[in-house]
Design an enzyme around this catalytic site. Structure first.
Site, PDB file in Angstrom:
ATOM      1  N   ASN A  42     -53.528  50.348 -13.246  1.00 21.94           N
ATOM      2  CA  ASN A  42     -53.136  49.531 -12.099  1.00 21.94           C
ATOM      3  C   ASN A  42     -53.582  50.201 -10.801  1.00 21.94           C
ATOM      4  O   ASN A  42     -53.581  51.426 -10.675  1.00 21.94           O
ATOM      5  CB  ASN A  42     -51.637  49.197 -12.091  1.00 21.94           C
ATOM      6  CG  ASN A  42     -50.723  50.382 -12.344  1.00 21.94           C
ATOM      7  OD1 ASN A  42     -51.121  51.382 -12.935  1.00 21.94           O
ATOM      8  ND2 ASN A  42     -49.489  50.248 -11.925  1.00 21.94           N
ATOM      9  N   GLU A  44     -52.761  49.826  -6.878  1.00 17.10           N
ATOM     10  CA  GLU A  44     -51.869  49.175  -5.908  1.00 17.10           C
ATOM     11  C   GLU A  44     -52.501  49.123  -4.524  1.00 17.10           C
ATOM     12  O   GLU A  44     -53.557  49.708  -4.274  1.00 17.10           O
ATOM     13  CB  GLU A  44     -50.524  49.910  -5.894  1.00 17.10           C
ATOM     14  CG  GLU A  44     -49.832  49.807  -7.244  1.00 17.10           C
ATOM     15  CD  GLU A  44     -48.433  50.344  -7.282  1.00 17.10           C
ATOM     16  OE1 GLU A  44     -48.052  51.125  -6.384  1.00 17.10           O
ATOM     17  OE2 GLU A  44     -47.706  49.961  -8.225  1.00 17.10           O
ATOM     18  N   CYS A  53     -53.331  44.639 -11.643  1.00 15.27           N
ATOM     19  CA  CYS A  53     -52.701  45.199 -12.848  1.00 15.27           C
ATOM     20  C   CYS A  53     -53.758  45.881 -13.730  1.00 15.27           C
ATOM     21  O   CYS A  53     -54.956  45.561 -13.669  1.00 15.27           O
ATOM     22  CB  CYS A  53     -52.040  44.098 -13.670  1.00 15.27           C
ATOM     23  SG  CYS A  53     -50.604  43.359 -12.892  1.00 15.27           S
ATOM     24  N   GLU A  55     -54.318  45.527 -16.881  1.00 18.85           N
ATOM     25  CA  GLU A  55     -54.980  44.612 -17.813  1.00 18.85           C
ATOM     26  C   GLU A  55     -56.169  43.921 -17.154  1.00 18.85           C
ATOM     27  O   GLU A  55     -57.239  43.778 -17.740  1.00 18.85           O
ATOM     28  CB  GLU A  55     -53.997  43.534 -18.295  1.00 18.85           C
ATOM     29  CG  GLU A  55     -52.786  44.063 -19.036  1.00 18.85           C
ATOM     30  CD  GLU A  55     -51.607  44.382 -18.131  1.00 18.85           C
ATOM     31  OE1 GLU A  55     -51.810  44.882 -17.002  1.00 18.85           O
ATOM     32  OE2 GLU A  55     -50.474  44.145 -18.566  1.00 18.85           O
ATOM     33  N   CYS A  86     -47.893  40.747 -17.217  1.00 20.86           N
ATOM     34  CA  CYS A  86     -47.313  39.784 -16.268  1.00 20.86           C
ATOM     35  C   CYS A  86     -47.953  38.406 -16.491  1.00 20.86           C
ATOM     36  O   CYS A  86     -48.933  38.274 -17.235  1.00 20.86           O
ATOM     37  CB  CYS A  86     -47.532  40.265 -14.832  1.00 20.86           C
ATOM     38  SG  CYS A  86     -49.198  39.981 -14.217  1.00 20.86           S
ATOM     39  N   CYS A  89     -51.719  38.129 -15.674  1.00 21.37           N
ATOM     40  CA  CYS A  89     -52.543  38.801 -16.692  1.00 21.37           C
ATOM     41  C   CYS A  89     -52.572  37.994 -17.988  1.00 21.37           C
ATOM     42  O   CYS A  89     -53.608  37.928 -18.658  1.00 21.37           O
ATOM     43  CB  CYS A  89     -52.033  40.213 -16.944  1.00 21.37           C
ATOM     44  SG  CYS A  89     -52.402  41.329 -15.567  1.00 21.37           S
TER      45      CYS A  89
HETATM   46  N1  THU Z   1     -48.298  46.163 -13.648  1.00 20.41           N
HETATM   47  C1  THU Z   1     -49.398  46.209 -14.461  1.00 20.41           C
HETATM   48  O1  THU Z   1     -50.339  46.988 -14.228  1.00 20.41           O
HETATM   49  N2  THU Z   1     -49.424  45.371 -15.538  1.00 20.41           N
HETATM   50  C2  THU Z   1     -48.432  44.479 -15.844  1.00 20.41           C
HETATM   51  O2  THU Z   1     -48.623  43.620 -16.687  1.00 20.41           O
HETATM   52  C3  THU Z   1     -47.136  44.580 -15.165  1.00 20.41           C
HETATM   53  C4  THU Z   1     -47.187  45.266 -13.837  1.00 20.41           C
HETATM   54  C5  THU Z   1     -48.261  47.060 -12.490  1.00 20.41           C
HETATM   55  C6  THU Z   1     -48.430  46.368 -11.164  1.00 20.41           C
HETATM   56  C7  THU Z   1     -47.758  47.361 -10.228  1.00 20.41           C
HETATM   57  O3  THU Z   1     -48.716  48.332  -9.851  1.00 20.41           O
HETATM   58  C8  THU Z   1     -46.696  48.028 -11.075  1.00 20.41           C
HETATM   59  O4  THU Z   1     -47.029  47.737 -12.426  1.00 20.41           O
HETATM   60  C9  THU Z   1     -45.287  47.572 -10.793  1.00 20.41           C
HETATM   61  O5  THU Z   1     -45.187  46.200 -10.868  1.00 20.41           O
END
Ligand code: THU
Length: 130
Positions: A42, A44, A53, A55, A86, A89
């Protein structure tokens, strides 16, 4: 490729997560039908909404390298429990691996494997645009 190997790649990729806001690391490893594996973490952003994310990082890397079809994606995180993908994704995974599986592992080593179409039933797809 075995689930365990894919999960190890996902775990290694977590170290690259850019997570100054949530401190929640996610790693993914995507298995292409040609045998290649694409990893992702991920990434940010200060606007929060521009966060990508793990994925989708993996999917975008793979598509930009010419891979189009995938059978499996392993997802792990720095949390205690499994980290299901999520909603955004799930939709993106459905586009490129509608018959694929998602492999999840928690901190204690428990593994769950579930079909993407079970995670996103009745999804909007290419046929719905015709
Ligand atoms: N996140 C992912 O990388 N994948 C997911 O399917 C769920 C959430 C990350 C996004 C963010 O950087 C952190 O998790 C908190 O939401």
């Amino acid at each position: 490729m075995e689930n365990q190997e894919l999960l190890e790649i996902a775990k290694r990729t977590m170290q690259y997560a850019y997570v100054p806001y949530s401190h929640f690391r996610v790693g993914a490893a995507l298995l292409a039908e040609d045998g290649r594996v694409f990893s992702g973490c991920n990434v940010e952003n200060a606007t929060y909404g521009a966060t990508i994310c793990a994925e989708r990082t993996a999917i975008v890397k793979a598509i930009s390298e010419g891979a189009r079809h995938f059978s499996k994606i392993a997802i792990v995180s720095s949390g205690q429990d499994i980290t299901p993908p999520c909603g955004i994704c799930r939709q993106v995974l459905m586009e490129f691996m509608p018959k694929g599986n998602v492999v999840l592992q928690d901190k204690y080593g428990n593994i769950q494997e579930i079909a993407i179409d079970a995670l996103l039933p009745m999804s909007f797809c290419a046929d719905d645009i015709k």
